[in-house]
Design an enzyme around this catalytic site. Structure first.
Site, PDB file in Angstrom:
ATOM      1  N   HIS A 120       3.652   0.317  12.558  1.00 28.58           N
ATOM      2  CA  HIS A 120       3.006   1.592  12.244  1.00 28.58           C
ATOM      3  C   HIS A 120       2.118   1.959  13.439  1.00 28.58           C
ATOM      4  O   HIS A 120       1.614   1.069  14.132  1.00 28.58           O
ATOM      5  CB  HIS A 120       2.143   1.378  10.991  1.00 28.58           C
ATOM      6  CG  HIS A 120       1.540   2.601  10.403  1.00 28.58           C
ATOM      7  ND1 HIS A 120       0.401   3.184  10.894  1.00 28.58           N
ATOM      8  CD2 HIS A 120       1.920   3.346   9.348  1.00 28.58           C
ATOM      9  CE1 HIS A 120       0.095   4.235  10.150  1.00 28.58           C
ATOM     10  NE2 HIS A 120       1.001   4.368   9.209  1.00 28.58           N
ATOM     11  N   ASP A 197      -0.353  -7.209   9.588  1.00 27.25           N
ATOM     12  CA  ASP A 197      -0.597  -5.929   8.931  1.00 27.25           C
ATOM     13  C   ASP A 197       0.050  -6.009   7.547  1.00 27.25           C
ATOM     14  O   ASP A 197       1.271  -5.944   7.416  1.00 27.25           O
ATOM     15  CB  ASP A 197       0.030  -4.809   9.781  1.00 27.25           C
ATOM     16  CG  ASP A 197      -0.044  -3.457   9.095  1.00 27.25           C
ATOM     17  OD1 ASP A 197      -0.427  -3.401   7.918  1.00 27.25           O
ATOM     18  OD2 ASP A 197       0.292  -2.448   9.753  1.00 27.25           O
ATOM     19  N   GLN A 200       1.786  -3.033   3.470  1.00 29.79           N
ATOM     20  CA  GLN A 200       2.905  -2.825   2.529  1.00 29.79           C
ATOM     21  C   GLN A 200       3.253  -4.108   1.768  1.00 29.79           C
ATOM     22  O   GLN A 200       4.356  -4.212   1.232  1.00 29.79           O
ATOM     23  CB  GLN A 200       4.141  -2.332   3.297  1.00 29.79           C
ATOM     24  CG  GLN A 200       3.980  -1.023   4.019  1.00 29.79           C
ATOM     25  CD  GLN A 200       3.852   0.175   3.063  1.00 29.79           C
ATOM     26  OE1 GLN A 200       4.251   0.108   1.904  1.00 29.79           O
ATOM     27  NE2 GLN A 200       3.285   1.259   3.553  1.00 29.79           N
ATOM     28  N   LYS A 223      -2.972   1.458  -1.256  1.00 27.56           N
ATOM     29  CA  LYS A 223      -1.541   1.143  -1.368  1.00 27.56           C
ATOM     30  C   LYS A 223      -1.280   0.060  -2.405  1.00 27.56           C
ATOM     31  O   LYS A 223      -0.147  -0.309  -2.663  1.00 27.56           O
ATOM     32  CB  LYS A 223      -0.996   0.704  -0.011  1.00 27.56           C
ATOM     33  CG  LYS A 223      -1.017   1.852   1.008  1.00 27.56           C
ATOM     34  CD  LYS A 223      -0.307   1.494   2.258  1.00 27.56           C
ATOM     35  CE  LYS A 223      -0.628   2.424   3.399  1.00 27.56           C
ATOM     36  NZ  LYS A 223       0.216   3.609   3.445  1.00 27.56           N
ATOM     37  N   CYS A 361       4.842   7.656  10.602  1.00 33.18           N
ATOM     38  CA  CYS A 361       3.907   7.039  11.567  1.00 33.18           C
ATOM     39  C   CYS A 361       4.546   5.859  12.295  1.00 33.18           C
ATOM     40  O   CYS A 361       3.865   4.872  12.619  1.00 33.18           O
ATOM     41  CB  CYS A 361       2.602   6.596  10.909  1.00 33.18           C
ATOM     42  SG  CYS A 361       1.607   7.957  10.314  1.00 33.18           S
TER      43      CYS A 361
HETATM   44  N1  PMP Z   1       0.394  -0.244   8.529  1.00 32.55           N
HETATM   45  C1  PMP Z   1       1.395   0.009   7.691  1.00 32.55           C
HETATM   46  C2  PMP Z   1       2.593  -0.895   7.685  1.00 32.55           C
HETATM   47  C3  PMP Z   1       1.305   1.114   6.840  1.00 32.55           C
HETATM   48  O1  PMP Z   1       2.306   1.367   5.989  1.00 32.55           O
HETATM   49  C4  PMP Z   1       0.169   1.939   6.868  1.00 32.55           C
HETATM   50  C5  PMP Z   1       0.064   3.167   5.986  1.00 32.55           C
HETATM   51  N2  PMP Z   1       1.214   3.942   5.926  1.00 32.55           N
HETATM   52  C6  PMP Z   1      -0.857   1.611   7.758  1.00 32.55           C
HETATM   53  C7  PMP Z   1      -0.710   0.519   8.572  1.00 32.55           C
HETATM   54  C8  PMP Z   1      -2.116   2.428   7.834  1.00 32.55           C
HETATM   55  O2  PMP Z   1      -2.800   2.348   6.614  1.00 32.55           O
HETATM   56  P1  PMP Z   1      -4.060   3.277   6.340  1.00 32.55           P
HETATM   57  O3  PMP Z   1      -3.630   4.683   6.672  1.00 32.55           O
HETATM   58  O4  PMP Z   1      -4.333   3.087   4.878  1.00 32.55           O
HETATM   59  O5  PMP Z   1      -5.165   2.817   7.210  1.00 32.55           O
END
Ligand code: PMP
Length: 404
Positions: A120, A197, A200, A223, A361
């Site tokens: 991401h 990270d 998910q 999430k 993203c």
């Molecule tokens: N890493 C991953 C794998 C994600 O799916 C996301 C959110 N889509 C993020 C980081 C960023 O999370 P946040 O916007 O809640 O900070």
């Protein structure tokens, strides 16, 4: 698992969108909230609201206890050794930026950071900023056509220059479940630290940070059925103690004079200013909700949804899947020949179905597949096969409309 009983705990699932029952398949972006979380936040503001850690009065002490109890609940769930290794942040992005800034202060020009091709943006950009600041180098583990990391290439990237490996546990765009245990073992063997990270992950699988032996694990509350604006950075005590504070302000200090400030102990050293108290308490309630479930059953149910949806989608002419890893969960990314994902998403919405369209993203993934984006259906434990039937029927109506 009694899905109907679980669904009844999520009031939004009874809502209608454009007059149609909501089918919510955008759980990768954010999950819906159970009544226990909504009620806990409301109760906090109705009965306990006060600033924490500093007050002698009853409300302040009650709020502090509730906030710290939430930290303890999270510590137990993720298997952290100490509660002060659980730092509250604003979310995954905030946690990664904290590590990139603070752990980054310990790095020198020429040091290397390894990420992967399926990260991401929030696990790419903070490291690029660190590399610019400190003269470090970013290396990238490549990904094959199925959306799996090429771990033999990872082995080759590791060297005595590697100081940190930062990879996602589960890909938000492709659903790939990475072999993070292997990555952690290999990185540790050459003395590098590892950040996972977990944005998910915790909503789908049981995570134990001590078993994984990761050095950092980051995730977002929203999430995993908790509120927005709150998340966690787990870090090993020994490393957190070596790292300088990220932000200065109230609560993170021991003593302040104009000449010199000494810093507070963990976790406060990394929690400057009044935190998101209601968010932390709400996140504690979200973890209690997760604790009420058997995570093996959750994964089994979600795997059935994934298999069923994949089989049904395969029947659609001109469909192409992105992300066909052997180890995969909860996410289906696809395109339909000749159709723009945005148009499909817009028409699905008119039928009450929420999916995400775009690059999610993860622009480098889209670049690798030479596409601008995908249609992504991402499932959570409250989704059902009947909802997938509604989704497939809707696609079968939309496709001829858009192709005309
Ligand atoms: N890493 C991953 C794998 C994600 O799916 C996301 C959110 N889509 C993020 C980081 C960023 O999370 P946040 O916007 O809640 O900070």
């Amino acid at each position: 698992m009694d899905i109907q009983s679980i669904r009844s705990q999520f009031p939004i699932l009874a809502e209608k969108i454009h007059g149609k029952p909501l089918v919510y398949f955008d759980n990768g972006a954010t999950t819906q909230k159970p009544l226990s979380v909504i009620q806990r936040i409301s109760d906090y503001y109705s009965k306990e609201n006060a600033n924490i850690h500093r007050g002698v009065h009853t409300l302040s002490q009650e709020a502090t206890t509730a906030y710290e109890n939430a930290r303890n609940t999270i510590q137990k769930h993720i298997g952290a050794k100490e509660n002060y290794e659980v730092l509250f942040t604003k979310g995954t992005t905030d946690g990664i930026n904290l590590v990139a800034f603070s752990f980054g202060e310990l790095l020198n020009a020429g040091d290397e950071i390894i990420i992967s091709a399926m990260e991401h943006h929030s696990n790419i950009v903070p490291w690029q900023m660190l590399c610019e600041r400190k003269g470090c180098k970013l290396r990238v583990i490549p990904m094959n056509e199925k959306g799996e990391l090429e771990l033999d290439q990872f082995d080759k990237l590791l060297s005595d220059k590697t100081k940190l490996v930062a990879v996602t546990h589960i890909s938000n765009s492709l659903g790939t479940v990475n072999d993070v245990k292997y990555i952690i073992e290999k990185a540790h063997a050459i003395g590098a630290k590892v950040l996972i990270d977990g944005a998910q992950s915790i909503q789908h699988i049981q995570v134990n940070v001590q078993e994984l032996d990761c050095d950092f694990y980051v995730f977002s509350g929203h999430k995993l059925f908790g509120p927005t604006g709150i998340g966690v950075l787990y870090g090993k005590e020994e490393i957190l103690n070596q790292m300088p504070p990220y932000q200065g302000g109230g609560d993170m200090i021991k003593e302040v004079t104009f000449e010199k400030t000494t810093y507070n102990v963990l976790p406060h050293k990394f929690e400057a200013g009044t935190p998101n108290i209601a968010g932390g308490i709400g996140l504690g309630a979200a973890f209690e909700f997760l604790n009420s479930l058997d995570m093996k059953e959750v994964l089994k149910h979600e795997q059935e949804l994934l298999d069923y949806a994949t089989a049904e989608l395969t029947k659609i002419e001109g469909i192409k899947f992105y992300g066909e890893a052997k180890e995969k969960t909860s996410v289906i990314s696809f395109l339909i020949d000749g159709l723009h994902p945005y148009d499909v998403g817009t028409l699905l919405d008119k039928m009450g179905i929420a999916v995400r369209t775009g690059h999610h993203c993860t622009q480098p993934i889209m670049d690798q597949f030479c596409i601008p984006g995908t249609i992504r259906a991402s499932f959570a434990l409250y989704n059902t096969k009947e909802e997938i039937d509604v989704f497939i029927a809707a696609l079968n109506r939309i496709i001829p409309m858009l192709k005309d």
